[in-house]
Design an enzyme around this catalytic site. Structure first.
Site, PDB file in Angstrom:
ATOM      1  N   CYS A   2       0.965   4.193 -13.533  1.00  0.00           N
ATOM      2  CA  CYS A   2       0.485   3.131 -14.407  1.00  0.00           C
ATOM      3  C   CYS A   2       1.328   1.870 -14.174  1.00  0.00           C
ATOM      4  CB  CYS A   2       0.535   3.463 -15.888  1.00  0.00           C
ATOM      5  SG  CYS A   2      -0.461   4.885 -16.340  1.00  0.00           S
ATOM      6  N   ARG A  27       0.558   1.787  -8.282  1.00  0.00           N
ATOM      7  CA  ARG A  27       1.091   2.649  -9.343  1.00  0.00           C
ATOM      8  C   ARG A  27       0.018   3.520  -9.990  1.00  0.00           C
ATOM      9  NH1 ARG A  27       6.209   0.714 -10.941  1.00  0.00           N
ATOM     10  NH2 ARG A  27       6.049   1.896 -12.867  1.00  0.00           N
ATOM     11  N   TRP A  74      -2.778   5.614 -13.944  1.00  0.00           N
ATOM     12  CA  TRP A  74      -2.735   6.922 -13.290  1.00  0.00           C
ATOM     13  C   TRP A  74      -2.775   7.924 -14.437  1.00  0.00           C
ATOM     14  CZ3 TRP A  74       0.216  11.403 -13.141  1.00  0.00           C
ATOM     15  CH2 TRP A  74      -0.026  12.260 -12.046  1.00  0.00           C
ATOM     16  N   ASN A 100       2.970   2.263 -20.199  1.00  0.00           N
ATOM     17  CA  ASN A 100       3.363   3.062 -19.035  1.00  0.00           C
ATOM     18  C   ASN A 100       4.394   4.080 -19.511  1.00  0.00           C
ATOM     19  OD1 ASN A 100       5.574   2.395 -16.248  1.00  0.00           O
ATOM     20  ND2 ASN A 100       4.152   4.052 -16.493  1.00  0.00           N
ATOM     21  N   GLY A 101       4.103   5.367 -19.258  1.00  0.00           N
ATOM     22  CA  GLY A 101       5.038   6.407 -19.683  1.00  0.00           C
ATOM     23  C   GLY A 101       4.299   7.544 -20.365  1.00  0.00           C
ATOM     24  N   GLU A 483       7.802  16.683   6.648  1.00  0.00           N
ATOM     25  CA  GLU A 483       7.329  15.313   6.400  1.00  0.00           C
ATOM     26  C   GLU A 483       5.984  15.065   7.089  1.00  0.00           C
ATOM     27  OE1 GLU A 483       7.992  13.130   4.373  1.00  0.00           O
ATOM     28  OE2 GLU A 483       7.258  11.252   5.196  1.00  0.00           O
ATOM     29  N   LYS A 487       2.632  13.995   5.064  1.00  0.00           N
ATOM     30  CA  LYS A 487       1.873  12.775   5.374  1.00  0.00           C
ATOM     31  C   LYS A 487       0.405  13.105   5.583  1.00  0.00           C
ATOM     32  CE  LYS A 487       3.902  10.353   4.256  1.00  0.00           C
ATOM     33  NZ  LYS A 487       5.231  10.448   3.770  1.00  0.00           N
ATOM     34  N   GLU A 490      -1.374  14.080   2.331  1.00  0.00           N
ATOM     35  CA  GLU A 490      -1.527  12.964   1.402  1.00  0.00           C
ATOM     36  C   GLU A 490      -2.691  12.064   1.768  1.00  0.00           C
ATOM     37  OE1 GLU A 490       2.590  11.302   1.594  1.00  0.00           O
ATOM     38  OE2 GLU A 490       2.337  11.210  -0.562  1.00  0.00           O
ATOM     39  N   HIS A 506       8.161  35.137  10.561  1.00  0.00           N
ATOM     40  CA  HIS A 506       8.416  36.042   9.436  1.00  0.00           C
ATOM     41  C   HIS A 506       7.259  36.025   8.430  1.00  0.00           C
ATOM     42  CE1 HIS A 506      12.459  36.990  10.766  1.00  0.00           C
ATOM     43  NE2 HIS A 506      12.605  35.696  11.051  1.00  0.00           N
ATOM     44  N   LYS A 605       2.145   5.713  -6.315  1.00  0.00           N
ATOM     45  CA  LYS A 605       3.360   5.490  -5.524  1.00  0.00           C
ATOM     46  C   LYS A 605       4.615   5.882  -6.289  1.00  0.00           C
ATOM     47  CE  LYS A 605       5.523   3.456  -2.014  1.00  0.00           C
ATOM     48  NZ  LYS A 605       5.510   4.359  -0.847  1.00  0.00           N
TER      49      LYS A 605
HETATM   50  O1  M6R Z   1      10.161   6.729  -4.988  1.00  0.00           O
HETATM   51  P1  M6R Z   1      10.662   8.075  -4.564  1.00  0.00           P
HETATM   52  O2  M6R Z   1      11.252   8.084  -3.208  1.00  0.00           O
HETATM   53  O3  M6R Z   1      11.593   8.684  -5.574  1.00  0.00           O
HETATM   54  O4  M6R Z   1       9.364   8.977  -4.519  1.00  0.00           O
HETATM   55  C1  M6R Z   1       9.440  10.341  -4.254  1.00  0.00           C
HETATM   56  C2  M6R Z   1       8.079  10.908  -3.952  1.00  0.00           C
HETATM   57  O5  M6R Z   1       7.231  10.760  -5.046  1.00  0.00           O
HETATM   58  C3  M6R Z   1       7.451  10.225  -2.733  1.00  0.00           C
HETATM   59  O6  M6R Z   1       8.251  10.340  -1.600  1.00  0.00           O
HETATM   60  C4  M6R Z   1       6.076  10.838  -2.431  1.00  0.00           C
HETATM   61  O7  M6R Z   1       6.206  12.159  -2.004  1.00  0.00           O
HETATM   62  C5  M6R Z   1       5.355   9.977  -1.404  1.00  0.00           C
HETATM   63  N1  M6R Z   1       3.992   9.827  -1.765  1.00  0.00           N
HETATM   64  C6  M6R Z   1       5.446  10.535  -0.031  1.00  0.00           C
HETATM   65  O8  M6R Z   1       4.660   9.861   0.882  1.00  0.00           O
END
Ligand code: M6R
Length: 610
Positions: A2, A27, A74, A100-101, A483, A487, A490, A506, A605
Site C-alpha cells: 500500500c 507498493r 495491496w 498503510n499497515g 535467486e 526471479k 515472480e 537426495h 515491492k
Molecule cells: O526490501 P527487501 O530487500 O527487504 O525485500 C525483501 C523481499 O521482499 C524481496 O527481495 C522480494 O523477495 C523481491 N520481490 C524479490 O525479487
C-alpha cells in the site's frame, strides 16, 4: 505494501495525487482511490485495479479541492475490490482516510463501534479508524484531540492520512510503524509513503517518526508527539532526481535495472575502495575496534536479500573468519537466537521497510546486540532503527522483482568482509591488491554478458508453455540457483525450485523428466568437477540442461542443450556474474508468456506486513 500520498496546495489536487500514486504503484496495485473536500463536500473516487482505472474514472467524474489524499492498495484484509478500496469514510461521510499497515485489534474495535451504532461497509481493518475518530470526536468536538486519543487505541502498524469537510485545506496524519515522509515545496506540501512520489515538487523532507501525528496545509506542517505536545522539526534537502524514476527508454523497469548494474557497480567500487586499496564506509558509525571484537554475525533478511545474505556468509567466513548464520527474517525473530555481547546482527533490505526484517532488528535490539543494516533507502525505518547502516547505492529500484539491489548487496557484503578481514589483519597486501584488480573488472564483464542478451531472449522462446524449472548450483552459486528460481517464479509464474547441486540426488532428482529444464550453474570454481557430476546425473535422467559456464569451458557445453558463457573471474565473484543471465531469462520468459514483469500478480515491492 500500500502506498499513501497527500497534497495541500494550489495545483490540481487530483493530478498531483495521480502522479504520486503512479510512482507508488510498486507498493501495490489491487485498487486505487483519492478523496478531497470539493466545494465543502467530501468526494471520494476509487476503483479496483491499477491507477489507470482510477484515472479513467476521474476523467468522467473529476474532483478538486485545496487538499487531498490518495491510496494504492495491496490487499491484506478483504479481497481486492472497489468496496474494499481506500479511502474509507465515517458514518456521516464527513471524513475519508487512507492507511498503510495493519490494525491488529480491528475485530475488537469493530465490535465495540458496531455496538455503538456505527455501520461498516467493507471487510478491511482500516475502516475502524475513521469510525473510531468519529466516535472520539463526538466526545470533545475537537478533531485534533479525537485523532490523538484514537491513535492510542490502535494496535499494529500504521500510517494514515485523513481529510475532513470542516477543514478543507488540511490533511491530518499519524504514523506508527509504517513509513510516512513530509515533503515541503514552494507554497505546497506533501505526505507520502515514499518521497519518490512527490519529487521534484517537494524540495525538502522530514521523516515522520513513530508516535507522531499532526496536519499539513499549503504553508507547512504542524507536528505533535503522542502527548499532544507540538514538536519542532528540521527538514533536509531531497537529493533524489526525477530522472532516476523513469524507464529511460527501456520497455520495463526490470530491464532498465538489469542494464544499470555495470554503472551502479562502478559507482559502488569508486566510493568504497580508495586509490590505496582501503575500504571506506563513511556513513557507517561503528568503530574498527568493535569490528575487531565481533565474535559472531547473524544475518537477517528476506527474499532476494536473503539470497544475498547467503553469499555474504561465505564471504564473512572465508575472508573475515567470523562465524556467520543467515536467517530468513520471519524465522529469525521466532527462534530466540542465541546472541551474546560480541554478536553483530546484520539486517539486509533493499527497501528498508520489510516488516519481518524490521521485527528481526527489534528482536536483536531486545537482546542488546549491535545492529548494522545494509539498505538501499537510507531514510528507511530499518536504517533509522539500526545502530549503523550501509547505503547499498543501487538507486531507486522500481521493478517489483529485485535485480540491481541483489548485485549491490553482494558487492557490499564482499567489501564489508574485506574491511573486517583488514581490521583483523587476515589478508596479505598482495592478495588484497589482486582482489581489488579483479573487482574493478566486474562492471565491464557484466557489460560483456549484457551484450549477449539476445542469446537468452532467443532461448526463452521455447519456454512459453513450460510448467516447471529447476536451478542447480553449489557453494557460491547455490544462492544464485535460489535467486534464479525466485526471479522466474515472480515474473513468469512458472513453478521453479533452486537446489544445492549435491543435495539434488537426495530426493528432488525424482522431479526430472525430459520436460523439465534444469539450469545448471557451472562456472569454473574449485567445486566445478562436483557440479559436472551433478549435471551428468540429471542428463542421464533425460533432463534438459541449460548451463551457465565460464568462457573456454568445453566439457559442460558438450553436455548441455543450451549453454551461456560468462567471463572468467575468481570464484568469489561468480555469483555477481552468473545471476545476470538468470535475471534476463526470467524477464524474457515473462514476456514470452505475456506477463507484466514490473508488476507481477499478488506481489508488492515493499512487504510491510508480517
Ligand atoms: O526490501 P527487501 O530487500 O527487504 O525485500 C525483501 C523481499 O521482499 C524481496 O527481495 C522480494 O523477495 C523481491 N520481490 C524479490 O525479487
Amino acid at each position: 505494501m500500500c502506498g499513501i500520498v497527500a497534497y495541500a496546495g494550489p495545483k490540481s489536487v487530483h493530478s498531483v495525487l495521480l502522479v504520486g500514486l503512479t510512482r507508488l504503484e510498486y507498493r501495490g496495485y489491487d485498487s486505487a482511490g483519492i478523496a478531497t473536500i470539493d466545494k465543502g463536500e467530501l468526494e471520494v473516487r476509487k476503483e479496483k485495479g491499477k491507477i489507470k482505472e482510477l484515472e479513467d474514472l476521474l476523467k468522467l467524474y473529476p474532483i478538486e479541492g485545496p487538499a487531498g489524499i490518495g491510496h494504492t492498495r495491496w490487499a491484506t484484509h478483504g479481497q481486492p475490490s472497489k468496496g474494499n478500496a481506500h479511502p474509507h469514510t465515517d458514518c456521516k461521510n464527513r471524513m475519508a482516510l487512507v492507511h498503510n499497515g495493519i490494525i491488529e485489534n480491528h475485530h475488537i474495535l469493530r465490535n465495540e463501534l458496531t455496538a455503538k451504532g456505527h455501520l461498516f461497509h467493507t471487510d478491511t481493518d482500516t475502516e475502524v479508524i475513521p469510525h473510531l475518530i468519529e466516535e472520539e470526536w463526538k466526545k470533545t468536538g475537537d478533531l485534533k484531540e479525537a485523532i490523538r486519543t484514537s491513535v492510542v487505541r490502535l494496535e499494529g502498524r500504521y500510517s494514515f492520512c485523513l481529510v475532513h469537510d470542516e477543514f478543507p485545506d488540511t490533511v491530518f496524519f499519524a504514523r506508527d510503524g509504517s513509513p510516512l515522509v513530509f515533503g515541503q515545496g514552494a507554497g505546497e506540501t506533501f505526505l507520502a509513503s515514499d518521497i519518490l512520489a512527490v519529487i521534484p515538487q517537494a524540495k525538502e523532507q522530514f521523516i515522520i517518526e513513530n508516535g507522531q501525528w499532526g496536519w499539513i496545509n499549503k504553508d507547512g506542517m504542524h507536528l505533535f508527539d503522542a502527548d499532544g505536545t507540538e514538536v519542532t522539526f528540521e527538514t533536509t534537502k531531497i537529493t533524489m532526481q526525477v530522472s532516476e524514476l523513469d524507464k529511460g527508454g527501456y520497455e520495463h523497469f526490470m530491464l532498465k535495472e538489469i542494464y544499470e548494474q555495470p554503472d551502479m557497480l562502478r559507482r559502488i567500487i569508486e566510493r568504497r575502495m580508495d586509490e590505496k586499496g582501503k575500504i571506506r564506509f563513511d556513513e557507517m558509525e561503528m568503530s574498527n575496534d568493535f569490528f575487531g571484537r565481533v565474535g559472531r554475525i547473524l544475518v537477517t533478511s528476506a527474499g532476494t536479500s536473503w539470497h544475498a545474505g547467503m553469499v555474504g556468509k561465505i564471504y564473512l567466513e572465508r575472508f573475515a573468519r567470523v562465524a556467520t548464520e543467515v536467517d530468513i527474517s520471519s524465522e529469525f525473530r521466532y527462534r530466540n537466537p542465541i546472541a551474546e555481547g560480541d554478536t553483530l546482527v546484520m539486517a539486509i533490505s533493499q527497501s528498508g521497510e520489510t516488516a519481518d526484517t524490521l521485527a528481526g532488528v527489534h528482536e536483536a535490539k531486545a537482546k542488546f546486540c549491535r545492529v548494522l543494516s545494509l539498505v538501499n533507502r537510507t531514510e528507511s525505518t530499518i536504517a533509522h532503527e539500526s545502530d549503523a547502516h550501509i547505503d547499498l547505492m543501487a538507486g531507486p529500484e522500481i521493478g517489483v522483482a529485485s535485480t540491481k539491489a541483489y548485485t549491490a548487496q553482494i558487492m557490499h557484503l564482499l567489501f564489508f568482509s574485506l574491511m573486517m578481514s583488514g581490521v583483523r589483519w587476515l589478508t596479505e597486501k598482495e592478495d588484497r591488491e589482486e582482489m581489488f584488480q579483479e573487482i574493478r573488472m566486474i562492471p565491464a564483464k557484466i557489460e560483456a554478458i549484457l551484450e549477449k542478451a539476445d542469446e537468452i531472449k532467443e532461448m526463452a522462446k521455447q519456454f512459453k508453455t513450460t510448467k516447471d524449472f529447476v536451478f542447480l548450483g553449489r557453494h557460491f552459486n547455490h544462492p544464485t540457483a535460489l535467486e534464479g528460481a525466485l526471479k522466474l517464479k515472480e515474473v513468469s509464474y512458472i513453478h521453479a525450485s533452486g537446489y544445492a547441486g549435491g543435495e539434488f540426488k537426495h530426493g528432488p532428482i525424482a522431479l526430472i523428466t525430459d520436460e523439465v529444464p534444469v539450469v545448471c550453474l557451472a562456472p569454473k570454481t574449485e567445486i566445478y568437477e562436483k557440479m559436472v557430476s551433478n549435471i551428468e546425473e540429471v542428463r542421464s535422467r533425460k533432463g534438459k540442461i541449460l548451463s551457465i559456464v565460464t568462457e573456454g569451458d568445453e566439457t559442460v557445453p558438450a553436455m548441455s542443450d543450451f549453454c551461456f558463457t560468462i567471463p572468467n573471474c575468481p570464484d568469489y565473484l561468480t555469483p555477481i556474474l552468473s545471476v545476470i543471465p538468470l535475471q534476463l531469462l526470467a524477464y524474457y520468459v515473462a514476456l514470452e508468456r505475456g506477463c507484466e514483469p514490473d508488476q507481477p500478480r499478488n506481489l508488492a515491492k515493499s512487504v510491510t506486513v508480517e
